[in-house]
Design an enzyme around this catalytic site. Structure first.
Site, PDB file in Angstrom:
ATOM      1  N   GLU A 113       0.807  -1.213   0.000  1.00 26.88           N
ATOM      2  CA  GLU A 113       0.000   0.000   0.000  1.00 26.88           C
ATOM      3  C   GLU A 113       0.845   1.271   0.000  1.00 26.88           C
ATOM      4  O   GLU A 113       0.501   2.245  -0.652  1.00 26.88           O
ATOM      5  CB  GLU A 113      -0.954   0.024   1.198  1.00 26.88           C
ATOM      6  CG  GLU A 113      -2.114   0.957   0.918  1.00 26.88           C
ATOM      7  CD  GLU A 113      -2.763   1.526   2.164  1.00 26.88           C
ATOM      8  OE1 GLU A 113      -2.358   1.142   3.270  1.00 26.88           O
ATOM      9  OE2 GLU A 113      -3.652   2.354   2.020  1.00 26.88           O
ATOM     10  N   ASP A 114       1.927   1.252   0.740  1.00 35.43           N
ATOM     11  CA  ASP A 114       2.650   2.502   0.971  1.00 35.43           C
ATOM     12  C   ASP A 114       3.980   2.635   0.238  1.00 35.43           C
ATOM     13  O   ASP A 114       4.685   3.622   0.423  1.00 35.43           O
ATOM     14  CB  ASP A 114       2.911   2.683   2.479  1.00 35.43           C
ATOM     15  CG  ASP A 114       1.617   2.892   3.245  1.00 35.43           C
ATOM     16  OD1 ASP A 114       0.624   3.286   2.614  1.00 35.43           O
ATOM     17  OD2 ASP A 114       1.597   2.639   4.464  1.00 35.43           O
TER      18      ASP A 114
END
Ligand code: MN
Length: 520
Positions: A113-114
């Site tokens: 996600e990051d």
């Protein structure tokens, strides 16, 4: 052989990951040099996973360096390097000695996600289980928008993943715990929102899974954020009482030690444990006064065998006076979440002190703290197959939440039902044949009817409770014997939705109503 201990503490449970948190605080990971911070973190993590085989430790090392490389210079709100977060989450789970795949996935849970590193790229190095666990935690990042919709969607996704592999939720809880421990770095408004969500969703999930240690820490951290005034009030109200009870507990422990030694009953530990503030807060809301709460400081006896639990109980009942109706045998009849223990409220005939005893084996005690996670734990001392907690019946609620997610509900409604479903305490009622059926607190004969069979629910007209005729909306109590009267001509109607307390019954009724062409 016999260990005597008294450990009385309110608030945070000092046993929990204390060692590693201390190491994290003293380690120089606040350096501005990423390489140095990475090395420091590995030095903390490596000994924590030494219970794994060497080849498993290598996988963790691989995951660690992959994660560190992916997050790189990213920082948290506090200014620390981001990589501290996955490592702390991982340490929480290493502390209960979870398996390799769970730990590896925990380390990499924020990578897809990051960072630029995708799940697909990770799958070239790591096995399918690890990739599945990460994907279960990864938030929906395709459409980045704020607000409840995405939150509900993430929750839906988590329940689906959880129903396939429970370890997903262990990672989610460890992730949430670390975010809660660092809540003070967030703006007050946001901190409060996260704390409330944790109290409403994550603490009940932990409780449902029997993971008392996680539940307690979540509640301890969140309580003052969500109810600051009540928190202060409770502390000023209870401090003196706690002190008094702790002193009394010391007296009773001395007496008990003597009794058990004289009777020659072996035990592993005997100690007092203070009730956590948030559970006290909940108890007080049931309008109980402080002096009626007998387990404010409870006494615990940990034994080696089930037989010894009963021997201890018998010995205590010989010397102290048992309070009528206050012996609860959760060994014979485990709680809905699998919790086992014997509770008994006793009066000391000389001092007149009233107190609660909790008697359990070491394995039961472990289960009370780690719950379902004990199944994957290398720490596991007992054969947990003896316990019923992995019984599919006990985990049915997860499937129900998955089904709920498939319904066409507004996000608001969905969240409302999830919270309702998670919060409910259970009661047990009996069929005429003597089978126990669990229902939510306040459940009605209509809930019962649908639980027995869809067809019985749909055609129910009235019920007999303990032989007496009652309406379908009657509120059932623990132990009631329930018989349902049906009529083939009967059909569900909209009012039924107001009668039922169980989310799954409501769903079945909505389904029936739609089939009749009634809008719901
Ligand atoms: Mn995270």
């Amino acid at each position: 052989m016999v260990m005597f201990s008294i450990s009385l503490f309110v608030g945070s449970d000092t046993r929990f990951v204390v060692q590693y948190i201390h190491m994290m605080r003293t380690a120089d990971v606040s350096t501005t040099d990423l390489t140095q911070a990475t090395e420091q973190l590995w030095k903390i993590l490596a000994p924590a996973i030494s219970y794994l085989s060497e080849s498993d430790q290598e996988i963790i090392e691989l995951a660690f360096y992959q994660m560190a490389e992916a997050h790189g210079e990213q920082r948290r709100k506090s200014g620390e390097f981001y990589i501290i977060h996955p490592v702390e989450a991982c340490l929480t789970l290493a502390d209960i000695k979870l398996d390799r795949d769970t730990l590896a996935a925990t380390l990499m849970h924020d990578v897809p996600e990051d960072t630029e590193v995708s799940l697909r790229k990770l799958s070239k190095t790591f096995n399918r289980e690890i990739i599945f666990l990460i994907s279960g935690i990864t938030k929906l990042s395709v459409i980045k928008y704020k607000g409840e919709d995405r939150y509900a969607e993430n929750l839906r996704r988590m329940f689906v993943a959880m129903s396939k592999d429970l370890r997903v939720v262990f990672i989610k809880l460890a992730d949430r715990l670390h975010n809660l421990r660092t809540l003070k770095n967030l703006p007050a408004e946001k901190a409060k929102r996260i704390a409330l969500e944790s109290l409403e969703i994550y603490a009940p999930i932990a409780e449902r899974l029997g993971m008392g240690m996680f539940k307690d820490e979540i509640e301890n951290i969140c309580f003052p954020y969500v109810y600051p005034d009540e928190y202060k009030q409770l502390i000023s109200l209870s401090t003196v009482e706690y002190q008094k009870r702790e002193k009394q507990a010391g007296q009773i422990i001395k007496k008990t030690t003597k009794i058990l030694d004289e009777e020659g009953i072996p035990y592993i530990a005997l100690y007092g444990r203070a009730k956590k503030y948030y559970s006290l807060f909940k108890k007080m809301r049931e309008k109980k006064s402080l002096d009626k709460i007998y387990d404010l400081v409870a006494l615990r006896v940990i034994t080696e065998s089930v037989e010894d639990c009963y021997n201890v109980l018998a010995a205590l009942h010989n010397y102290f006076i048992p309070v009528e109706g206050r012996v609860k045998d959760y060994i014979d009849q485990p709680k809905e979440n699998g919790y086992q223990s014997i509770h008994s409220t006793l009066i000391d005939p000389t001092s007149k002190i009233v107190f609660e005893f909790q008697i359990r084996t070491e394995a039961m005690h472990e289960y009370a703290e780690y719950g379902v996670a004990a199944h994957w734990s290398h720490k596991q001392k007992a054969k947990f197959e003896e316990f019923t907690f992995l019984n599919p019946d006990r985990l049915k609620w997860i499937k129900e939440l998955v089904d709920l997610g498939k319904e066409k509900l507004s996000e608001e409604e969905y969240l409302k039902y999830v919270k309702l479903d998670l919060f409910q305490d259970q009661i047990f009622v009996m069929t005429p044949k003597g089978d126990a059926i669990s229902l939510p607190q306040g459940g009605t004969p209509l809930d019962f009817a649908y639980r027995i069979h869809q067809d019985i629910g749909r055609h129910a007209t009235m019920a007999k409770v303990n032989g007496q005729p009652v309406k379908l909306s009657y509120e059932l109590s623990n132990g009631d014997e329930v018989e349902i009267i049906t009529d083939k001509k009967q059909k569900p109607n909209r009012d039924w939705l107001k009668i039922v307390k169980s989310v799954s019954t409501a769903r079945a009724i909505r389904h029936d109503l739609r089939k009749q062409g009634i809008k719901v």
